[in-house]
Design an enzyme around this catalytic site. Structure first.
Site, PDB file in Angstrom:
ATOM      1  CE  LYS A 121      -1.723   2.211   3.398  1.00 55.33           C
ATOM      2  NZ  LYS A 121      -2.391   2.644   4.644  1.00 55.33           N
ATOM      3  CG  ASP A 139      -7.446   3.617   3.052  1.00 61.12           C
ATOM      4  OD1 ASP A 139      -8.421   3.246   2.358  1.00 61.12           O
ATOM      5  OD2 ASP A 139      -7.368   4.753   3.553  1.00 61.12           O
TER       6      ASP A 139
END
Length: 217
Positions: A121, A139
């Protein structure tokens, strides 16, 4: 309503509500963004933005940061949480950038993922926001909304990322990543909408009556 129709409606709403997409984390270059994103793990963007000016006043590039001790870094970033791990990762990755990349942050996800403390991420955020390379960082906000809006089964974060990439045009990924986060925080929070109240949830599922049950990341 087909998934493709939901996606188009969602894009229209997001473009109307959030026509501009500033990066939530304050930064001045790829390195400061990388450090800010690393610090944001289990910490709010607001707190990170209060801490990074103090950190970057002491060391704003990999060379200067690598010369600090882990304890010096820790004392500054402690309010962000996970201080021991984050301070160790910041020092180590800074040293690696100096030694292997001439002090520059690589624009390649796989290279970034090999740096200490940098997961998929974080690497995706850096390439998308610092280098404008298409990516779709997922997220908790995006993972939650993708399920509520019927865009993904939510089996796991990787599945959600792949589903979103398959639904939305590649040229929209970087913008949508920010838009969904901004919308989720303002209108479709974890404890608030539950898939029943916000404009997007009601547009996608007007007949939904009970709270949506999510699959965790």
């Amino acid at each position: 309503m087909k998934k493709s129709e939901r996606a188009k409606n969602i894009s229209k709403i997001l473009d109307r509500v959030f026509p501009t997409t500033p990066v939530p984390l304050d930064h001045s270059d790829p390195y400061t963004l990388l450090i800010a994103v690393l610090l944001s793990a289990q910490c709010t963007d607001e707190r990170v933005n209060k801490i990074t000016p103090k950190l970057f006043k002491v060391a704003k590039n990999p060379l200067k940061m690598s010369k600090l001790t882990q304890n010096q870094i820790y004392k500054i970033i402690k309010p962000c949480g996970l201080g021991p791990q984050k301070s160790k990762a910041i020092k180590q990755l800074s040293s690696i950038l100096v030694k292997n990349f001439d002090g520059k942050v690589p624009d390649d996800i796989s290279a970034l993922e090999k740096l200490p403390g940098v997961g998929h991420k974080t690497a995706s955020v850096v390439v998308s926001q610092a280098f404008n390379i298409p990516a779709f960082p997922v997220d908790t906000h995006i993972h939650r909304c993708a399920q509520r809006w019927g865009l993904s089964s939510g089996k796991n974060v990787k599945t959600t990322e792949n589903d979103l990439k398959n639904i939305f045009p590649i040229e929209e990924w970087n913008k949508l990543h920010i838009q969904i986060i901004m919308y989720a925080r303002a209108y479709c929070p974890a404890r608030g909408c539950y898939g029943l109240e916000c404009e997007i949830c009601k547009t996608c599922y007007p007949k939904r009556k009970s709270k949506f049950k999510h699959k965790k990341p």
